[in-house]
Design a protein around this motif. Structure first.
Motif, PDB file in Angstrom:
ATOM      1  N   LYS A  48      30.915 -26.390 -43.846  1.00  0.00           N
ATOM      2  CA  LYS A  48      29.815 -25.425 -43.883  1.00  0.00           C
ATOM      3  C   LYS A  48      28.555 -26.034 -44.491  1.00  0.00           C
ATOM      4  N   THR A  49      28.727 -27.027 -45.353  1.00  0.00           N
ATOM      5  CA  THR A  49      27.571 -27.650 -46.007  1.00  0.00           C
ATOM      6  C   THR A  49      27.296 -29.009 -45.350  1.00  0.00           C
ATOM      7  N   LEU A  50      26.119 -29.553 -45.638  1.00  0.00           N
ATOM      8  CA  LEU A  50      25.744 -30.849 -45.070  1.00  0.00           C
ATOM      9  C   LEU A  50      26.767 -31.912 -45.419  1.00  0.00           C
ATOM     10  N   ASP A  51      27.187 -31.919 -46.663  1.00  0.00           N
ATOM     11  CA  ASP A  51      28.150 -32.938 -47.076  1.00  0.00           C
ATOM     12  C   ASP A  51      29.482 -32.788 -46.338  1.00  0.00           C
ATOM     13  N   GLU A  52      29.892 -31.542 -46.121  1.00  0.00           N
ATOM     14  CA  GLU A  52      31.161 -31.313 -45.408  1.00  0.00           C
ATOM     15  C   GLU A  52      31.054 -31.701 -43.936  1.00  0.00           C
ATOM     16  N   TYR A  53      29.915 -31.391 -43.298  1.00  0.00           N
ATOM     17  CA  TYR A  53      29.731 -31.827 -41.907  1.00  0.00           C
ATOM     18  C   TYR A  53      29.682 -33.364 -41.829  1.00  0.00           C
ATOM     19  N   ARG A  54      29.026 -34.001 -42.814  1.00  0.00           N
ATOM     20  CA  ARG A  54      28.995 -35.475 -42.821  1.00  0.00           C
ATOM     21  C   ARG A  54      30.412 -36.045 -42.872  1.00  0.00           C
ATOM     22  N   GLN A  55      31.248 -35.414 -43.697  1.00  0.00           N
ATOM     23  CA  GLN A  55      32.628 -35.925 -43.805  1.00  0.00           C
ATOM     24  C   GLN A  55      33.390 -35.730 -42.505  1.00  0.00           C
ATOM     25  N   ARG A  56      33.141 -34.602 -41.828  1.00  0.00           N
ATOM     26  CA  ARG A  56      33.819 -34.365 -40.546  1.00  0.00           C
ATOM     27  C   ARG A  56      33.366 -35.397 -39.498  1.00  0.00           C
ATOM     28  N   TYR A  57      32.058 -35.676 -39.436  1.00  0.00           N
ATOM     29  CA  TYR A  57      31.570 -36.697 -38.500  1.00  0.00           C
ATOM     30  C   TYR A  57      32.133 -38.064 -38.837  1.00  0.00           C
ATOM     31  N   ALA A  58      32.201 -38.353 -40.137  1.00  0.00           N
ATOM     32  CA  ALA A  58      32.715 -39.669 -40.537  1.00  0.00           C
ATOM     33  C   ALA A  58      34.159 -39.836 -40.074  1.00  0.00           C
ATOM     34  N   LEU A  59      34.939 -38.757 -40.132  1.00  0.00           N
ATOM     35  CA  LEU A  59      36.328 -38.827 -39.647  1.00  0.00           C
ATOM     36  C   LEU A  59      36.348 -39.137 -38.148  1.00  0.00           C
ATOM     37  N   TYR A  60      35.569 -38.382 -37.370  1.00  0.00           N
ATOM     38  CA  TYR A  60      35.556 -38.606 -35.918  1.00  0.00           C
ATOM     39  C   TYR A  60      35.039 -40.009 -35.587  1.00  0.00           C
ATOM     40  N   LYS A  61      33.951 -40.405 -36.279  1.00  0.00           N
ATOM     41  CA  LYS A  61      33.334 -41.701 -35.997  1.00  0.00           C
ATOM     42  C   LYS A  61      34.222 -42.868 -36.424  1.00  0.00           C
ATOM     43  N   SER A  62      35.231 -42.592 -37.210  1.00  0.00           N
ATOM     44  CA  SER A  62      36.122 -43.687 -37.625  1.00  0.00           C
ATOM     45  C   SER A  62      37.117 -44.033 -36.528  1.00  0.00           C
ATOM     46  N   ASP A  63      37.186 -43.217 -35.484  1.00  0.00           N
ATOM     47  CA  ASP A  63      38.151 -43.469 -34.410  1.00  0.00           C
ATOM     48  C   ASP A  63      37.743 -44.715 -33.613  1.00  0.00           C
ATOM     49  N   PRO A  64      38.642 -45.703 -33.462  1.00  0.00           N
ATOM     50  CA  PRO A  64      38.252 -46.950 -32.803  1.00  0.00           C
ATOM     51  C   PRO A  64      37.918 -46.785 -31.317  1.00  0.00           C
ATOM     52  N   HIS A  65      38.578 -45.848 -30.621  1.00  0.00           N
ATOM     53  CA  HIS A  65      38.271 -45.651 -29.204  1.00  0.00           C
ATOM     54  C   HIS A  65      36.886 -45.037 -29.010  1.00  0.00           C
ATOM     55  N   LEU A  66      36.567 -44.079 -29.871  1.00  0.00           N
ATOM     56  CA  LEU A  66      35.233 -43.470 -29.799  1.00  0.00           C
ATOM     57  C   LEU A  66      34.168 -44.516 -30.129  1.00  0.00           C
ATOM     58  N   GLN A  67      34.445 -45.337 -31.130  1.00  0.00           N
ATOM     59  CA  GLN A  67      33.500 -46.418 -31.467  1.00  0.00           C
ATOM     60  C   GLN A  67      33.305 -47.373 -30.293  1.00  0.00           C
ATOM     61  N   ALA A  68      34.394 -47.665 -29.580  1.00  0.00           N
ATOM     62  CA  ALA A  68      34.314 -48.599 -28.451  1.00  0.00           C
ATOM     63  C   ALA A  68      33.442 -48.034 -27.335  1.00  0.00           C
ATOM     64  N   ALA A  69      33.591 -46.733 -27.047  1.00  0.00           N
ATOM     65  CA  ALA A  69      32.781 -46.125 -25.980  1.00  0.00           C
ATOM     66  C   ALA A  69      31.304 -46.107 -26.358  1.00  0.00           C
ATOM     67  N   HIS A  70      31.025 -45.900 -27.656  1.00  0.00           N
ATOM     68  CA  HIS A  70      29.624 -45.940 -28.097  1.00  0.00           C
ATOM     69  C   HIS A  70      29.072 -47.364 -28.031  1.00  0.00           C
ATOM     70  N   ALA A  71      29.887 -48.329 -28.434  1.00  0.00           N
ATOM     71  CA  ALA A  71      29.393 -49.709 -28.473  1.00  0.00           C
ATOM     72  C   ALA A  71      29.217 -50.299 -27.075  1.00  0.00           C
ATOM     73  N   ALA A  72      29.873 -49.698 -26.083  1.00  0.00           N
ATOM     74  CA  ALA A  72      29.854 -50.270 -24.726  1.00  0.00           C
ATOM     75  C   ALA A  72      28.687 -49.778 -23.876  1.00  0.00           C
ATOM     76  N   HIS A  73      28.220 -48.546 -24.122  1.00  0.00           N
ATOM     77  CA  HIS A  73      27.239 -47.934 -23.220  1.00  0.00           C
ATOM     78  C   HIS A  73      26.248 -47.076 -24.006  1.00  0.00           C
ATOM     79  N   PRO A  74      25.021 -46.916 -23.464  1.00  0.00           N
ATOM     80  CA  PRO A  74      24.122 -45.905 -24.052  1.00  0.00           C
ATOM     81  C   PRO A  74      24.580 -44.498 -23.677  1.00  0.00           C
ATOM     82  N   TRP A  75      24.390 -43.563 -24.596  1.00  0.00           N
ATOM     83  CA  TRP A  75      24.809 -42.170 -24.379  1.00  0.00           C
ATOM     84  C   TRP A  75      23.594 -41.250 -24.305  1.00  0.00           C
ATOM     85  N   LEU A  76      23.729 -40.232 -23.455  1.00  0.00           N
ATOM     86  CA  LEU A  76      22.852 -39.057 -23.507  1.00  0.00           C
ATOM     87  C   LEU A  76      23.694 -37.924 -24.063  1.00  0.00           C
TER      88      LEU A  76
END
Ligand SMILES: [Fe+2]
Length: 525
Positions: A208-236
């Motif tokens: 609900k707070t900025l810090d809590e949303y940051r932690q949720r994004y950090a969890l998702y962004k830590s996923d290696p497959h998601l990182q690979a898709a970001h590192a491979a191509h530009p996203w819209l």
């Protein structure tokens, strides 16, 4: 504004100015850090890198420093000075652009760099450095010039990646594809949990707070497959509801939370979204509660395609005929409010902007990348037509205005791309849905979810039977859609794997459709 500057150039210039103005006070206040090189104890680049919003001469590059517990103890950590470098070659020998960026705790140590002055229609490689740490290398590309004779655009369409409901193997598949773009249409994070369907767990409670949303994004962004898709191509990127809270509509959430409280939550969610994505512009801090953020935009791929990314959440009317105890979407019958003409999905300003852009577009394909399903899925019941109110079915007059704009303007070769409903859909869109006498005006493709659980087959079967314009609908598998847009035809491949997506599963072709230029409506191949 220089006199000869054209509309698109002005738009880019304005974006760059806005970012520079947003950054300037911080740079003045904090000054430049110098002195001995910072030595990190924990790698600050564990959230990976990303690029997005490619124009013919620019692209947005992103990372966020994650400060580990050992480095938090180091005094003088803030501000941190980050170098962003862009190279013309994969071996990183020909550096063509670089910038020094100052970041700090106030912006969650996020880093946004707009690399400018690049050549059109070619790949680039990029990385970040901070002290003795170097990020992974990302690959990106620029768009072709607006009038360039482009023959092909390949993009992955993705949405809905509940972390708990599966592994991001679809992103590993996306990373391996030869693509120009990834178009993500919402539900990048989920705020909520459902322990019954969890194959892995969120950390922390509902944010609900900025810090809590940051932690949720950090969890998702830590996923290696998601990182690979970001590192491979530009996203819209376009968001949907779960980036804030399920089924929110504009300034209302389904729990009927007081306005000021909900808008503070929305501001926190939007800020965290910006801090974790390759976006040029963040929240408008001058807006009430700092809770507005323009995300919708138009992108050009030469003369082949114009792409509109459409915001279906921030400006919409609330869902019609809500449960008095709980707002948000639900299935309703005999709801007269649905047909009120002032109901809007995009808001009047975004609607006017879109219609004007569609009328002016000279691109072969007009691509509308938006959050949810446009084709009707309502079914007849003893109580009348039963309609789900959160998708475009809940905004029938807004859908009619869009389709009428296409009909009145003779605007052909329109593809609508969506997500949100956790099923693969190919559909025909016409003014009178399911009426063979009403011309097909646009072709719709909706991707299934990356991981999130789909509808039951019995519910889906009723929707298919009642809506012949729903050419294809399957909700049992997870994955994404691969679009290959060429001058004479556009094809859509649904690539998927059974639910739940496990770490050892591969994706395979589920179905393939084509839309021929000049002839709206998907054909199964
Ligand atoms: Fe979703």
């Amino acid at each position: 504004m220089p006199a000869p500057m054209r509309r698109r150039e002005f738009h880019r210039w304005a974006q760059a100015q806005a970012l520079a103005m947003a950054l300037a006070p911080w740079q003045q206040l904090l000054g430049q850090t110098s002195g001995p090189e910072r030595r990190w104890r924990d790698d600050p680049f564990v959230l990976g890198v990303a690029s997005g919003q490619p124009r013919a001469d620019s692209v947005v590059l992103w990372t966020r420093l994650l400060i580990g517990p050992q480095d938090r103890l180091v005094t003088g950590l803030d501000p941190a000075q980050v170098t962003c470098e862009v190279f013309a070659d994969e071996a990183l020998r020909q550096r063509v652009w670089h910038s020094e960026i100052t970041t700090d705790e106030q912006r969650g140590h996020s880093v946004h760099a707009i690399a400018q002055g690049l050549a059109a229609d070619r790949p680039y490689w990029y990385r970040f450095r901070c002290g003795d740490a170097t990020s992974p290398t990302g690959r990106t590309r620029t768009a072709p010039h607006a009038q360039a004779d482009v023959r092909r655009l390949r993009l992955a369409l993705a949405s809905c990646q509940h972390y708990e409901q599966g592994e991001f193997v679809a992103h590993a598949d996306i990373a391996r594809q030869a693509l120009d773009l990834v178009v993500f249409v919402g539900d990048y994070i989920y705020e909520s949990s459902n322990p019954r369907t969890a194959v892995r767990k969120h950390t922390g409670a509902e944010p609900k707070t900025l810090d809590e949303y940051r932690q949720r994004y950090a969890l998702y962004k830590s996923d290696p497959h998601l990182q690979a898709a970001h590192a491979a191509h530009p996203w819209l990127l376009m968001w949907d509801d779960h980036e804030v809270v399920n089924d929110y509509a504009n300034d209302r959430d389904p729990r009927n939370t007081p306005l000021a409280v909900f808008m503070q939550r929305r501001a926190a969610a939007y800020q965290a979204y910006f801090e974790h994505q390759p976006l040029a512009i963040g929240p408008d801090l001058a807006s009430p509660w700092g809770a507005s953020m323009r995300l919708h935009d138009k992108w050009s791929w030469g003369c082949l395609a114009d792409i509109w990314t459409l915001d279906c959440r921030q400006y919409r009317s609330p869902q019609a005929c809500p449960d008095p105890n709980r707002g948000g979407g639900r299935v309703v019958t005999q709801c007269a409010e649905l047909e009120e003409t002032n109901r809007t999905m995009l808001g009047s300003a975004q609607e006017a902007w879109l219609y004007e852009g569609l009328r002016q577009s000279t691109a072969t394909w007009k691509v509308l990348a938006q959050s949810t399903l446009m084709c009707p899925t309502s079914v007849n019941t003893l109580l009348g037509r039963a309609t789900y109110t959160d998708a475009w079915d809940g905004y029938p007059q807004a859908r009619r205005r869009l389709l009428q704009t296409l009909a009145d303007g003779g605007i052909s070769d329109v593809l609508t791309l969506g997500g949100d409903v956790h099923m693969n859909v190919a559909a025909r869109l016409r003014l009178q849905a399911n009426d063979e006498g009403s011309p097909v005006l646009a072709s719709e493709f909706v991707t299934t979810s990356i991981t999130s659980r789909g509808l039951s087959e019995s519910v889906l079967n009723a929707a298919r039977t009642a809506n012949p314009d729903l050419v294809y609908a399957r909700a049992d598998e997870r994955g994404y859609a691969l679009l290959d847009i060429q001058a004479q035809a556009a094809t859509c491949e649904f690539r998927s794997t059974p639910y739940p997506a496990g770490s050892r599963q591969d994706l395979s072709l589920q179905a393939r459709f084509q839309v021929e230029r000049g002839r709206a409506g998907p054909l199964k191949l």
